[in-house]
Write a protein that holds these residues in place. Structure first.
Motif, mmCIF file in Angstrom:
data_model
loop_
_atom_site.group_PDB
_atom_site.id
_atom_site.type_symbol
_atom_site.label_atom_id
_atom_site.label_comp_id
_atom_site.label_asym_id
_atom_site.label_seq_id
_atom_site.Cartn_x
_atom_site.Cartn_y
_atom_site.Cartn_z
ATOM 1 N N GLU A 191 88.617 40.667 13.295
ATOM 2 C CA GLU A 191 87.850 40.267 12.118
ATOM 3 C C GLU A 191 86.430 39.848 12.477
ATOM 4 O OE1 GLU A 191 89.787 37.860 9.094
ATOM 5 O OE2 GLU A 191 91.666 38.018 10.203
ATOM 6 N N PRO A 203 85.209 31.250 2.820
ATOM 7 C CA PRO A 203 86.075 32.237 2.172
ATOM 8 C C PRO A 203 87.339 32.533 2.973
ATOM 9 C CG PRO A 203 83.787 32.959 2.103
ATOM 10 C CD PRO A 203 83.859 31.773 3.028
ATOM 11 N N TRP A 204 87.211 32.597 4.283
ATOM 12 C CA TRP A 204 88.363 32.869 5.147
ATOM 13 C C TRP A 204 89.385 31.750 5.042
ATOM 14 C CZ3 TRP A 204 91.085 30.907 9.266
ATOM 15 C CH2 TRP A 204 91.850 31.814 9.998
ATOM 16 N N ILE A 246 89.883 29.746 2.516
ATOM 17 C CA ILE A 246 90.509 29.796 1.189
ATOM 18 C C ILE A 246 91.477 30.973 1.086
ATOM 19 C CG2 ILE A 246 90.058 30.116 -1.274
ATOM 20 C CD1 ILE A 246 87.365 28.630 -0.777
ATOM 21 N N GLU A 247 91.026 32.147 1.517
ATOM 22 C CA GLU A 247 91.864 33.352 1.402
ATOM 23 C C GLU A 247 93.123 33.264 2.253
ATOM 24 O OE1 GLU A 247 89.197 36.443 2.497
ATOM 25 O OE2 GLU A 247 87.926 36.163 0.715
ATOM 26 N N ASN A 248 93.068 32.530 3.350
ATOM 27 C CA ASN A 248 94.235 32.401 4.226
ATOM 28 C C ASN A 248 95.085 31.178 3.903
ATOM 29 O OD1 ASN A 248 94.236 34.515 6.639
ATOM 30 N ND2 ASN A 248 92.103 34.059 6.133
ATOM 31 N N GLY A 249 94.812 30.542 2.778
ATOM 32 C CA GLY A 249 95.635 29.444 2.312
ATOM 33 C C GLY A 249 95.503 28.160 3.096
ATOM 34 N N ASN A 281 92.190 24.568 -0.465
ATOM 35 C CA ASN A 281 91.829 24.910 -1.841
ATOM 36 C C ASN A 281 91.368 23.631 -2.549
ATOM 37 O OD1 ASN A 281 91.475 26.389 -4.203
ATOM 38 N ND2 ASN A 281 93.565 26.036 -4.881
ATOM 39 N N HIS A 338 80.047 30.111 -1.619
ATOM 40 C CA HIS A 338 81.369 30.686 -1.393
ATOM 41 C C HIS A 338 82.442 29.929 -2.176
ATOM 42 C CE1 HIS A 338 79.654 33.237 1.622
ATOM 43 N NE2 HIS A 338 79.296 32.224 2.388
ATOM 44 N N TYR A 339 82.295 28.627 -2.287
ATOM 45 C CA TYR A 339 83.236 27.837 -3.082
ATOM 46 C C TYR A 339 82.996 28.085 -4.574
ATOM 47 C CZ TYR A 339 83.948 25.293 1.323
ATOM 48 O OH TYR A 339 84.224 24.960 2.619
ATOM 49 N N VAL A 353 84.614 31.069 -6.347
ATOM 50 C CA VAL A 353 86.011 31.022 -6.785
ATOM 51 C C VAL A 353 86.255 29.857 -7.740
ATOM 52 C CG1 VAL A 353 86.923 32.224 -4.779
ATOM 53 C CG2 VAL A 353 86.653 29.742 -4.671
#
Length: 410
Positions: A67, A170-171, A173-176, A179, A351-352, A355
């Protein structure tokens, strides 16, 4: 806020001030230039210093090589600190640990973290390691009044701001990993930033399907003339921030078609976005204008392909309650009202916000970026700004997360 809570916060910060200054100096002295982008070592050392100097445990989240390599990075890890006080909202404090390369022009060593007359000098001392030091010790102070608080405070330390930030917030958030409900990102001590610019990076393609070389060249010239005329076009004005550049034109690349006639000419374009602009409408408007430029030319079409969107930052529902808490605390700590403002450069707050998470900029820094040479030679931070900014953040969050007062109450 209850005066007893404020006094306990202040007492804790005074007692830990030497540790805070030491942490900031260590983070500046440990190089984290991006490029070259070998950033995991800084994250490892920072986690060690956080434990030793602040008693905080940072969990390291390494980003896989497959990545990071497409982004030109050698190693990357994000750090997350989390402290739960009880039921309630989660407020994240985010700062990046990477910096641009030092470059020439420094009067001294950019990594010395030298303190002269109450001012620390060094690369990244303001952008954004100073705010990170403020966030760390604001949490330390909040732990001293934990019985009064609900909710949770997180600290997100990311390391790819200089390469776009996609593998940071973003990474996570996207990977849980996280949040949060609200976010504070690096900013100055003397204003609360709620808006900043964005940008669209586009590929403008002029396709010549049946036209000869002369017609294809004429079509490209028309498109370029239109783009250059738009460079000076006025974008929507926002109080407190300079308008973004309308258009900037980058590289031009041609691919030959039959008989060596230009088949496709691709033009790199960046379209600045004002904080309150709709990116989709801006892109559509540019496409219409360029389409008109080649209208009536047989065999010629002009298309736009989006490469990257850096969304502007603007207030989201809930932003006002975070701003109000910071403004109240600033009034008490600084003895004056501080404005809600906009700024010209982008931040990881976008980035926050992308979403739907309310995000603002506030931290340790000068009234104006040029006062501290932010991001350039002789970058410096007045340590009194760090001291006061830390206290404002701690008091604001103690107010915002107070068990007895609903978050955001006036």
């Amino acid at each position: 806020m209850d005066d007893a809570i404020r006094q306990r916060i202040r007492k804790t910060l005074v007692a830990r001030r030497a540790d805070q200054f030491r942490l900031l100096g260590l983070m500046v002295r440990q190089k984290s230039e991006n490029p070259p982008g070998d950033l995991a070592p800084h994250a490892v050392k920072t986690a060690e210093w956080l434990k030793k100097l602040a008693g905080l445990t940072a969990v390291r989240h390494s980003v896989p090589d497959e990545e990071i390599h497409p982004h030109g990075l050698k190693s990357l890890a994000n750090l997350v600190i989390s402290h739960e006080f009880g039921p309630g909202p989660t407020v994240a404090l985010q700062a990046h640990g990477d910096t641009a390369p030092a470059g020439p022009g420094w009067a001294g060593d950019p990594f010395a973290a030298e303190i002269r007359d109450g001012v620390m000098h060094g690369l990244g001392v303001v952008e954004a390691k100073g705010s990170l030091a403020a966030y760390v010790f604001a949490l330390v102070a909040l732990k001293s009044v934990a019985s009064e608080l609900g909710g949770a405070v997180e600290i997100h330390i990311t390391y790819d701001h200089e390469t776009g930030g996609a593998l940071g917030a973003p990474w996570l958030i996207e990977n849980g990993v996280t949040n949060p409900d609200y976010v504070i990102c690096p900013g100055g001590t003397w204003s609360i930033v709620t808006r900043h610019h964005g940008a669209l990076r586009l590929a403008v393609e002029v396709r010549s399907q049946s036209a000869g070389a002369a017609e294809a060249g004429q079509a490209t010239a028309r498109v370029l003339d239109t783009l250059y005329s738009l460079r000076a076009a006025k974008t929507p004005a926002v109080e407190g921030v300079e308008p973004p550049p309308g258009i900037s034109v980058g590289g031009i690349h041609g691919e030959s078609g039959k008989d060596a006639t230009p088949g496709v000419v691709t033009i790199g374009v960046t379209r600045g976005l004002a904080p309150d602009e709709d990116p989709a409408k801006a892109e559509q408007g540019l496409a219409l204008q360029l389409g008109k430029a080649v209208a009536g030319m047989p065999g010629v079409v002009c298309r736009i392909r989006r490469l990257e969107l850096t969304p502007p930052l603007k207030p989201a529902p809930g932003t006002e309650s975070l701003v109000a808490a910071l403004a109240r605390a600033a009034g008490t700590v600084l003895g004056r009202e501080i404005p809600e403002a906009a700024r010209s450069t982008v931040s990881d707050a976008r980035h926050y916000a992308a979403v739907g998470i309310p995000a603002v900029l506030y931290g340790a820094g000068p009234r104006a970026a040029e006062d501290a040479h932010v991001g350039g030679p002789d970058e410096n931070l007045v340590l009194d700004d760090l001291r006061q900014g830390t206290e404002v953040i701690a008091c604001a969050l103690a107010d915002f997360l107070n068990r007895r007062v609903p978050a955001g109450a006036k």
